[in-house]
Scaffold this active site. Structure first.
Site, mmCIF file in Angstrom:
data_model
loop_
_atom_site.group_PDB
_atom_site.id
_atom_site.type_symbol
_atom_site.label_atom_id
_atom_site.label_comp_id
_atom_site.label_asym_id
_atom_site.label_seq_id
_atom_site.Cartn_x
_atom_site.Cartn_y
_atom_site.Cartn_z
ATOM 1 N N ASP A 9 9.621 -37.241 19.526
ATOM 2 C CA ASP A 9 9.678 -38.229 20.587
ATOM 3 C C ASP A 9 9.973 -39.566 19.901
ATOM 4 O O ASP A 9 9.774 -39.702 18.690
ATOM 5 C CB ASP A 9 8.313 -38.237 21.295
ATOM 6 C CG ASP A 9 8.195 -39.343 22.294
ATOM 7 O OD1 ASP A 9 9.068 -39.441 23.166
ATOM 8 O OD2 ASP A 9 7.219 -40.119 22.209
ATOM 9 N N ASP A 11 9.546 -43.310 21.476
ATOM 10 C CA ASP A 11 8.587 -44.376 21.781
ATOM 11 C C ASP A 11 7.158 -43.868 21.581
ATOM 12 O O ASP A 11 6.739 -42.915 22.235
ATOM 13 C CB ASP A 11 8.807 -44.830 23.234
ATOM 14 C CG ASP A 11 7.716 -45.768 23.716
ATOM 15 O OD1 ASP A 11 7.160 -46.499 22.893
ATOM 16 O OD2 ASP A 11 7.424 -45.745 24.926
#
Ligand code: B16
Ligand code: MG
Length: 213
Positions: A9, A11
Protein backbone atom coordinates in the site's frame (compact mmCIF):
# COMPACT_ATOMS: atom_id res chain seq x y z
CA UNK A 1 11.42 -18.05 0.47
CA UNK A 2 7.97 -17.81 2.01
CA UNK A 3 6.73 -15.25 -0.59
CA UNK A 4 7.84 -14.36 -4.11
CA UNK A 5 6.26 -10.92 -4.29
CA UNK A 6 5.32 -8.06 -1.99
CA UNK A 7 2.51 -5.62 -2.76
CA UNK A 8 2.79 -2.38 -0.80
CA UNK A 9 0.00 0.00 0.00
CA UNK A 10 1.29 3.57 -0.44
CA UNK A 11 -0.33 6.04 1.96
CA UNK A 12 0.52 4.99 5.53
CA UNK A 13 3.06 2.33 4.48
CA UNK A 14 5.66 3.89 2.16
CA UNK A 15 4.93 7.49 3.13
CA UNK A 16 2.57 9.61 5.19
CA UNK A 17 0.15 11.45 2.92
CA UNK A 18 -2.68 10.95 5.40
CA UNK A 19 -2.11 14.29 7.13
CA UNK A 20 -2.49 16.06 3.76
CA UNK A 21 -5.68 14.10 2.99
CA UNK A 22 -7.01 15.19 6.38
CA UNK A 23 -6.12 18.88 5.96
CA UNK A 24 -7.57 19.01 2.43
CA UNK A 25 -10.84 17.28 3.42
CA UNK A 26 -11.04 19.54 6.47
CA UNK A 27 -10.98 22.66 4.26
CA UNK A 28 -13.80 21.27 2.11
CA UNK A 29 -15.85 20.12 5.11
CA UNK A 30 -15.43 23.52 6.82
CA UNK A 31 -16.60 25.32 3.69
CA UNK A 32 -19.69 23.09 3.59
CA UNK A 33 -20.29 23.42 7.36
CA UNK A 34 -19.87 19.66 7.91
CA UNK A 35 -18.41 18.47 11.24
CA UNK A 36 -15.20 16.59 10.46
CA UNK A 37 -12.61 15.29 12.89
CA UNK A 38 -9.79 12.75 13.21
CA UNK A 39 -12.29 10.02 14.09
CA UNK A 40 -14.19 10.40 10.80
CA UNK A 41 -10.83 10.74 9.05
CA UNK A 42 -9.76 7.29 10.29
CA UNK A 43 -12.64 5.77 8.32
CA UNK A 44 -11.18 7.25 5.10
CA UNK A 45 -7.93 5.26 5.31
CA UNK A 46 -7.48 3.24 2.10
CA UNK A 47 -10.93 4.28 0.81
CA UNK A 48 -11.31 5.89 -2.65
CA UNK A 49 -11.83 9.64 -3.06
CA UNK A 50 -15.56 9.53 -3.83
CA UNK A 51 -16.27 6.85 -1.20
CA UNK A 52 -14.40 9.07 1.30
CA UNK A 53 -16.61 12.03 0.42
CA UNK A 54 -19.72 9.87 0.84
CA UNK A 55 -18.56 9.08 4.40
CA UNK A 56 -18.00 12.80 5.12
CA UNK A 57 -21.46 13.59 3.69
CA UNK A 58 -23.11 11.30 6.27
CA UNK A 59 -23.02 14.41 8.50
CA UNK A 60 -24.19 16.84 5.80
CA UNK A 61 -27.46 18.59 6.44
CA UNK A 62 -28.85 18.58 2.91
CA UNK A 63 -28.66 16.84 -0.43
CA UNK A 64 -26.00 17.05 -3.09
CA UNK A 65 -26.16 16.30 -6.82
CA UNK A 66 -23.53 14.16 -8.55
CA UNK A 67 -22.18 17.31 -10.30
CA UNK A 68 -21.73 19.07 -6.96
CA UNK A 69 -20.00 16.00 -5.53
CA UNK A 70 -17.56 16.03 -8.45
CA UNK A 71 -16.97 19.77 -7.89
CA UNK A 72 -16.08 19.26 -4.20
CA UNK A 73 -13.94 16.14 -4.70
CA UNK A 74 -12.04 17.93 -7.50
CA UNK A 75 -11.53 20.86 -5.16
CA UNK A 76 -10.24 18.57 -2.40
CA UNK A 77 -7.81 16.98 -4.86
CA UNK A 78 -6.46 20.38 -5.98
CA UNK A 79 -5.77 21.36 -2.36
CA UNK A 80 -4.25 17.93 -1.65
CA UNK A 81 -2.02 17.97 -4.76
CA UNK A 82 -0.66 21.42 -3.95
CA UNK A 83 0.39 20.01 -0.55
CA UNK A 84 2.09 17.00 -2.21
CA UNK A 85 4.50 19.30 -4.04
CA UNK A 86 6.29 19.85 -0.69
CA UNK A 87 7.17 16.15 -0.49
CA UNK A 88 10.57 14.68 -1.30
CA UNK A 89 12.60 11.45 -0.79
CA UNK A 90 12.99 12.31 2.91
CA UNK A 91 9.25 11.77 3.33
CA UNK A 92 9.59 8.01 3.00
CA UNK A 93 8.80 6.43 6.37
CA UNK A 94 11.60 5.24 8.63
CA UNK A 95 13.45 2.19 7.31
CA UNK A 96 11.53 2.09 4.02
CA UNK A 97 14.31 3.01 1.55
CA UNK A 98 16.82 0.63 3.11
CA UNK A 99 14.35 -2.27 3.44
CA UNK A 100 13.09 -1.87 -0.15
CA UNK A 101 16.64 -2.18 -1.46
CA UNK A 102 17.31 -5.26 0.68
CA UNK A 103 14.09 -6.93 -0.53
CA UNK A 104 15.06 -6.15 -4.11
CA UNK A 105 18.49 -7.74 -3.54
CA UNK A 106 16.72 -10.87 -2.22
CA UNK A 107 15.11 -11.21 -5.66
CA UNK A 108 11.52 -10.46 -4.67
CA UNK A 109 9.03 -8.87 -7.06
CA UNK A 110 7.90 -5.54 -5.60
CA UNK A 111 4.64 -3.78 -6.48
CA UNK A 112 2.37 -0.98 -5.31
CA UNK A 113 -1.34 -1.58 -4.58
CA UNK A 114 -2.89 1.78 -3.71
CA UNK A 115 -6.39 3.26 -3.96
CA UNK A 116 -4.89 6.62 -4.84
CA UNK A 117 -5.27 8.14 -8.28
CA UNK A 118 -2.21 10.26 -7.39
CA UNK A 119 0.08 7.24 -6.90
CA UNK A 120 2.46 7.95 -9.78
CA UNK A 121 2.76 11.61 -8.79
CA UNK A 122 3.59 10.66 -5.18
CA UNK A 123 6.14 8.03 -6.26
CA UNK A 124 7.75 10.72 -8.42
CA UNK A 125 8.00 13.06 -5.43
CA UNK A 126 9.65 10.26 -3.41
CA UNK A 127 12.16 9.48 -6.18
CA UNK A 128 10.63 6.01 -6.68
CA UNK A 129 9.16 6.44 -10.19
CA UNK A 130 11.16 3.58 -11.70
CA UNK A 131 11.64 1.38 -8.64
CA UNK A 132 8.62 -0.96 -8.59
CA UNK A 133 8.01 -3.88 -10.94
CA UNK A 134 4.29 -3.08 -11.15
CA UNK A 135 1.89 -0.36 -10.04
CA UNK A 136 -1.78 -1.04 -9.44
CA UNK A 137 -3.65 2.06 -8.28
CA UNK A 138 -6.87 4.06 -8.34
CA UNK A 139 -6.55 4.58 -12.10
CA UNK A 140 -6.91 0.87 -12.98
CA UNK A 141 -9.68 -0.23 -10.64
CA UNK A 142 -13.43 0.18 -10.48
CA UNK A 143 -13.97 -1.05 -6.91
CA UNK A 144 -12.32 0.41 -3.81
CA UNK A 145 -10.76 -1.57 -0.91
CA UNK A 146 -12.06 -3.72 0.89
CA UNK A 147 -12.72 -5.17 -2.58
CA UNK A 148 -9.56 -7.09 -3.55
CA UNK A 149 -9.41 -5.70 -7.12
CA UNK A 150 -6.37 -3.44 -6.61
CA UNK A 151 -4.25 -6.31 -5.20
CA UNK A 152 -5.55 -8.93 -7.66
CA UNK A 153 -4.53 -6.61 -10.52
CA UNK A 154 -1.09 -6.04 -8.94
CA UNK A 155 -0.52 -9.82 -8.76
CA UNK A 156 -1.66 -10.16 -12.38
CA UNK A 157 0.73 -7.40 -13.50
CA UNK A 158 3.54 -9.34 -11.79
CA UNK A 159 2.37 -12.69 -13.20
CA UNK A 160 2.16 -14.09 -9.68
CA UNK A 161 -0.50 -16.25 -8.01
CA UNK A 162 -2.16 -14.67 -4.92
CA UNK A 163 -0.58 -17.30 -2.64
CA UNK A 164 2.89 -16.10 -3.70
CA UNK A 165 2.13 -12.52 -2.63
CA UNK A 166 2.30 -10.69 0.69
CA UNK A 167 0.34 -7.42 1.04
CA UNK A 168 1.59 -4.67 3.40
CA UNK A 169 -1.24 -2.45 4.68
CA UNK A 170 -2.05 0.22 7.28
CA UNK A 171 -5.84 0.18 6.76
CA UNK A 172 -8.48 -2.29 7.93
CA UNK A 173 -10.13 -2.03 4.50
CA UNK A 174 -6.81 -2.95 2.91
CA UNK A 175 -6.21 -5.97 5.16
CA UNK A 176 -9.73 -7.19 4.37
CA UNK A 177 -9.02 -6.69 0.66
CA UNK A 178 -5.85 -8.80 0.86
CA UNK A 179 -7.71 -11.67 2.57
CA UNK A 180 -10.55 -11.45 0.04
CA UNK A 181 -7.94 -11.72 -2.74
CA UNK A 182 -6.45 -14.89 -1.23
CA UNK A 183 -3.28 -13.14 -0.06
CA UNK A 184 -1.43 -13.04 3.26
CA UNK A 185 -0.96 -9.61 4.77
CA UNK A 186 1.36 -7.72 7.09
CA UNK A 187 -0.36 -5.10 9.25
CA UNK A 188 1.63 -1.89 9.67
CA UNK A 189 0.82 0.89 12.13
CA UNK A 190 -1.06 0.97 15.40
CA UNK A 191 -4.60 0.82 14.00
CA UNK A 192 -3.91 -2.01 11.56
CA UNK A 193 -2.11 -4.07 14.21
CA UNK A 194 -4.90 -3.51 16.74
CA UNK A 195 -7.48 -4.76 14.20
CA UNK A 196 -5.96 -8.26 14.35
CA UNK A 197 -6.76 -8.66 10.64
CA UNK A 198 -3.21 -9.21 9.39
CA UNK A 199 -1.44 -12.55 8.94
CA UNK A 200 1.61 -10.78 10.42
CA UNK A 201 2.20 -7.66 12.44
CA UNK A 202 5.04 -5.27 11.63
CA UNK A 203 6.48 -3.40 14.58
CA UNK A 204 9.09 -1.90 12.25
CA UNK A 205 9.09 -1.78 8.46
CA UNK A 206 12.39 -3.72 8.44
CA UNK A 207 10.64 -6.70 10.13
CA UNK A 208 9.53 -7.60 6.59
CA UNK A 209 12.95 -9.07 5.85
CA UNK A 210 12.49 -11.77 8.50
CA UNK A 211 8.91 -12.49 7.45
CA UNK A 212 9.60 -13.14 3.77
CA UNK A 213 12.90 -15.04 4.25
P1 B16 B 1 -6.71 9.92 -4.08
P2 B16 B 1 -3.72 4.09 -0.07
C1 B16 B 1 -5.61 5.97 -0.19
O1 B16 B 1 -4.29 5.58 -0.39
C2 B16 B 1 -5.74 6.84 1.04
O2 B16 B 1 -5.42 6.10 2.22
C3 B16 B 1 -7.15 7.34 1.15
O3 B16 B 1 -7.27 8.19 2.26
C4 B16 B 1 -7.51 8.10 -0.15
O4 B16 B 1 -8.86 8.56 -0.11
C5 B16 B 1 -7.31 7.18 -1.33
O5 B16 B 1 -5.97 6.73 -1.35
C6 B16 B 1 -7.60 7.87 -2.65
O6 B16 B 1 -6.65 8.87 -2.88
O7 B16 B 1 -7.70 10.98 -3.72
O8 B16 B 1 -5.28 10.42 -4.15
O9 B16 B 1 -7.09 9.17 -5.34
O10 B16 B 1 -3.68 3.97 1.42
O11 B16 B 1 -4.61 3.07 -0.76
O12 B16 B 1 -2.33 4.16 -0.69
MG1 MG C 1 -2.93 3.12 3.31
Amino acid sequence: MRYQAIIFDLDGVICRTDQYHYLAWKQVADELGIPFDEQVNERLRGVSRMASFDIILERYDGTMSDEEKIHWTDKKNEIYKSMLTQMGPDDMLEGVADTLHKLRAMGLDLAIGSSSRNTKFILGQLGLSDFFDAISDGTNITRSKPDPEVFVKAAEFLNRAPAECLVVEDAEAGLQAATAGGMDSAAFGEIAIRSGLGTWNLERFSDLIGIVA
